[in-house]
Motif scaffolding. Sequence first.
Motif, PDB file in Angstrom:
ATOM      1  N   ILE A  32       0.903  -1.158   0.000  1.00  0.00           N
ATOM      2  CA  ILE A  32       0.000   0.000   0.000  1.00  0.00           C
ATOM      3  C   ILE A  32       0.938   1.203   0.000  1.00  0.00           C
ATOM      4  N   MET A  33       1.074   1.808  -1.178  1.00  0.00           N
ATOM      5  CA  MET A  33       2.095   2.857  -1.389  1.00  0.00           C
ATOM      6  C   MET A  33       1.491   4.186  -0.939  1.00  0.00           C
ATOM      7  N   ASP A  34       1.658   4.516   0.324  1.00  0.00           N
ATOM      8  CA  ASP A  34       0.972   5.709   0.837  1.00  0.00           C
ATOM      9  C   ASP A  34       1.971   6.800   1.237  1.00  0.00           C
ATOM     10  N   LYS A  57       9.579   5.197  -7.357  1.00  0.00           N
ATOM     11  CA  LYS A  57       9.899   4.290  -6.237  1.00  0.00           C
ATOM     12  C   LYS A  57       9.342   2.897  -6.486  1.00  0.00           C
ATOM     13  N   LEU A  58       8.174   2.840  -7.134  1.00  0.00           N
ATOM     14  CA  LEU A  58       7.606   1.531  -7.470  1.00  0.00           C
ATOM     15  C   LEU A  58       8.568   0.785  -8.410  1.00  0.00           C
ATOM     16  N   LEU A 231       7.453   7.659   4.255  1.00  0.00           N
ATOM     17  CA  LEU A 231       6.557   8.042   3.152  1.00  0.00           C
ATOM     18  C   LEU A 231       6.987   7.246   1.915  1.00  0.00           C
ATOM     19  N   TRP A 232       6.018   6.809   1.105  1.00  0.00           N
ATOM     20  CA  TRP A 232       6.342   5.895  -0.001  1.00  0.00           C
ATOM     21  C   TRP A 232       7.518   6.375  -0.879  1.00  0.00           C
ATOM     22  N   PRO A 233       7.563   7.651  -1.315  1.00  0.00           N
ATOM     23  CA  PRO A 233       8.686   8.030  -2.188  1.00  0.00           C
ATOM     24  C   PRO A 233      10.049   7.940  -1.496  1.00  0.00           C
ATOM     25  N   GLU A 234      10.054   7.818  -0.164  1.00  0.00           N
ATOM     26  CA  GLU A 234      11.331   7.713   0.570  1.00  0.00           C
ATOM     27  C   GLU A 234      11.641   6.278   1.002  1.00  0.00           C
TER      28      GLU A 234
END
Length: 294
Positions: A32-34, A57-58, A231-234
Amino acid sequence: MSWIRENTLSWFQLMCVQVIKTGHIPRHIAFIMDGNRRYARKNKVLKEEGHAKGFDKLAETLQWCLDLGIPEVTVYAFSIENFKRTKDEVDALMELARKKFQRILDEKEKLMEHGVRIRVIGNTTLLPQDVQELIAKAMLITRGNSTTFLNVAFAYTARDELVNAVRSISAGVREGRLSATDVTESLIDRSLYTGEYSDPDLVIRTSGEVRFSDFLLWQLSYSCVYFTDVLWPEFSIWHLLAAIFYYQRSYVDVQGIKKLHKCVAERESERVSSFVTWLNNTREDELINLGGVC
Ligand code: FPP
Ligand code: MG
């Protein structure tokens, strides 16, 4: 950025990957990329930039999963609830999807080389027609691959998926393909979008939120759950390795619980098998109608 990145790990990180690979590695991880918008606020960039960084990031995470030998990944990319966001944000997410699914078509060889099959789960009829067509094409051109599976939940919620399965089954009963007594846990399971997929062994949610937000509610019943504040992008390789290490520590308990609850597989009747085959063929025909023969 493309869906499959070149390796970005240092020799030390690669060594840690090798160490963790000496233990049990999950065969299927769900993410769950939040936290994309909080990342955007924190870095004073537009929300759209936060989502774009989320996609990058994915791609990086998929490469790590390939390095770790994880053959199946499912990601929550767009929930039906996300349609309630501002028109600008929904449009930006659709544009990102357009660009990225087109990229799959442009980079077909790379996906073939890694044997990656892309499958999209969700109520895709809610999406713009051109996005539906791109998704269908991406699924069709990769359908012969079977080394790695990337399942993208797009216009998805678990409740909607269950409604869809129940509707298919009730139509099956109405049309005489099934009898009411054929309705079992196994039939519902096989009628979900994920009917042919394995259940996730591990689910990871980023950004400090501790809920499932209507993601794979049926399929996650016996999965190991890992929440992290990042956080997902990190999200980094260290967060992924920490989650897998947590999975390894919980492995014996989770396997025990799974065994305890595993339903004794009943022999499927001829009628149920034919219904499931018919349902899968119908879904495939819908894809071909949208994407053409690839
Ligand atoms: C959640 O963060 C993220 C999303 C709703 C979108 C996720 C999409 C991507 C990572 C890109 C994937 C794209 C494709 C085409 C597969 P949020 O917006 O809820 O952020 P917040 O929790 O900080 O508000
Ligand atoms: Mg969020």
